[in-house]
Design a protein around this motif. Structure first.
Motif, PDB file in Angstrom:
ATOM      1  N   LYS A  46     -10.021  29.992  13.309  1.00  0.00           N
ATOM      2  CA  LYS A  46     -10.859  28.950  13.897  1.00  0.00           C
ATOM      3  C   LYS A  46     -12.335  29.192  13.559  1.00  0.00           C
ATOM      4  N   ASN A  97      -8.981  22.828  15.133  1.00  0.00           N
ATOM      5  CA  ASN A  97      -9.210  22.119  16.398  1.00  0.00           C
ATOM      6  C   ASN A  97      -8.644  20.702  16.374  1.00  0.00           C
ATOM      7  N   ARG A 114     -14.435  26.477  11.214  1.00  0.00           N
ATOM      8  CA  ARG A 114     -15.650  25.799  11.678  1.00  0.00           C
ATOM      9  C   ARG A 114     -16.805  26.022  10.717  1.00  0.00           C
ATOM     10  N   ASN A 146     -15.793  21.953  21.039  1.00  0.00           N
ATOM     11  CA  ASN A 146     -16.279  23.240  20.530  1.00  0.00           C
ATOM     12  C   ASN A 146     -15.175  24.285  20.420  1.00  0.00           C
ATOM     13  N   TRP A 181     -13.299  20.920  11.004  1.00  0.00           N
ATOM     14  CA  TRP A 181     -13.304  20.977  12.466  1.00  0.00           C
ATOM     15  C   TRP A 181     -13.274  19.565  13.043  1.00  0.00           C
ATOM     16  N   ASN A 182     -12.392  19.340  14.007  1.00  0.00           N
ATOM     17  CA  ASN A 182     -12.278  18.030  14.676  1.00  0.00           C
ATOM     18  C   ASN A 182     -12.095  16.893  13.671  1.00  0.00           C
TER      19      ASN A 182
END
Length: 453
Positions: free
Chosen positions: A71, A120, A75, A150, A80-81
């Protein structure tokens, strides 16, 4: 056409169909994701499994170390996302369309649950983040959404109930009522995914707040319930074909006189059904695309197995026996067909949002998991007894995929809805047939002919 790393994980023809719809940012992100999958995630799958303790207590308190490391790296890479489209969520989203993310979700599907968590993009957090991003108040977003975005916390979505036919969400019995400046919740839920994770900070709870409302779709509301609230009782983890899926898990939960502030109500009273419909559409497509990735990974394992010289039987490669070649061909054809179906649904969501793509989403939802199960089953057969053992990932993949024929609405519900949707075309079809027959009659009379039919 410029080559792209994704071709290794999908197909030249599929990529050719969507490449011109990918922005430069999406192409760059996809290339990084494929590299991340090959170099970091796929080599870590077995290690991640080994880092979950066998002890029945410790396994529910463990944050898997290698996933935490992945993770951090993801990021830093900007992976991410990826699921949260900026087009629909300008404040918190990333500049990716649902179509672009659909291809990325297929890539992630090859790495099992750890791949999605590493970037994520894990369920149920994805759907919950979408709910809070779309319907949450600024205060709710600040307190609950940002930590999820986050990667600091996890979450659960509490809809399915024990002793209730929950495939019809209007049947739910959990009571949600206002008492002064508080909301009081009483209910019995189960199969609540993510509730076992030690990082789980909140449950989004769906319950009945106005059971006497004449509109059965305005009887429900959704409330944010912090997991530390008195009265939240996690009873046990549910097992799926013997797998408990620790540390995330699917849990049975009782809410007994749980009290939360009135400010924890999401969107408003009676908005629960509206919220879950907005939540489930994109999530179903994410599940489907990951399922295609899982099926593609299983097919790759099968091809390697049946061409392995050390696995010859009776002097022949495994692919030289029986219907193995036919199974490989059918699997490839089914994967390609399913992929196009899901890409079409993702494109419809981009154009008309989830509500305007219900037909495409519904078809994908009952077609894709069954397809993936069939492909994984063929791969298991090629491995023999090893295929159902813990030494191969196929058994766990099959068990996970089988749940998708029930999750987010069972197959039967989606099939019924699509069938009913098709039947609504009957009057228009009958009218068109009458018009054609009238014109047909005139043509036959003009030429003095008789109908051969």
């Amino acid at each position: 056409m410029a080559s792209h790393p994704v071709v290794e994980f999908t197909s030249e023809s599929s990529w050719a169909m969507v490449e011109d719809k990918f922005s430069p940012f999406a192409k760059e992100t996809l290339a990084k994701l494929v590299t991340f999958m090959k170099d970091d995630i796929l080599p870590a799958v077995r290690l991640a499994h080994s880092q979950v303790p066998e002890d029945s207590v410790k396994r529910w308190k463990t944050v898997i170390p290698i996933v935490a490391e992945l993770k951090v790296k993801a990021r830093k890479l900007g992976l991410w996302n990826l699921f949260l489209s900026k087009a629909h969520y300008p404040k918190h989203g990333v500049p990716l369309s649902n179509l672009e993310y659909a291809v990325m979700a297929e890539v992630l599907g090859r790495g099992g649950p750890i791949a999605s968590e590493a970037v994520n993009c894990s369920a149920p957090d994805t759907g919950n983040m979408e709910v809070l991003a779309r319907y949450g108040s600024p205060e709710q977003q600040e307190k609950w959404l940002l930590p999820l975005l986050n990667g600091q916390t996890r979450s659960a979505f509490a809809m399915t109930e024990r002793f209730v036919a929950s495939s019809d969400a209007t049947n739910i019995r959990t009571s949600i009522r206002q008492e002064g400046n508080e909301i009081v919740i009483n209910g019995h839920k189960w199969w609540i995914s993510g509730a076992g994770d030690p990082r789980c900070a909140l449950h989004l709870v769906l319950g009945k707040s106005d059971p006497n409302n004449s509109d059965r779709y305005q009887q429900q509301s959704i409330v944010i319930v912090p997991v530390t609230t008195p009265g939240v009782k996690v009873i046990r983890p549910m097992k799926v074909f013997g797998y408990d899926d620790a540390p995330e898990g699917h849990c049975e939960i009782i809410y007994e006189n749980v009290r939360v502030p009135l400010s924890n109500l999401v969107l408003g009273w009676g908005k629960g059904f509206e919220i879950i419909q907005g939540r489930l559409g994109p999530g179903r497509i994410h599940h489907c695309m990951r399922s295609i990735g899982a099926a593609a990974q299983a097919l790759d394992l099968m091809i390697q197995r049946v061409t392995d010289p050390s696995r010859k039987t009776f002097g022949k490669y495994l692919y030289e026996h029986g219907t193995v070649i036919a199974d490989i061909a059918k699997s490839r054809a089914e994967i390609e067909s399913a992929r196009l179906l899901v890409l079409s649904a993702a494109l419809q969501i981009d154009k008309f949002q989830a509500k305007g793509a219900m037909k495409e989403i519904g078809i994908a939802k009952f077609v894709v998991p069954s397809m993936a199960l069939q492909v994984v089953d063929r791969a298991i057969q090629s491995f023999g007894a090893e295929g159902i053992s813990q030494d191969q990932e196929l058994a766990g993949t099959w068990a996970g995929l089988r749940t998708l024929r029930l999750a987010d609405g069972p197959d039967a519900v989606h099939i019924q809805q699509i069938g009913q949707r098709e039947l609504k075309r009957a009057p228009a079809l009958a009218k068109r047939t009458v018009e054609i027959k009238q014109k047909e009659k005139l043509l036959l009379e003009r030429y003095g002919a008789k109908s051969p039919l």
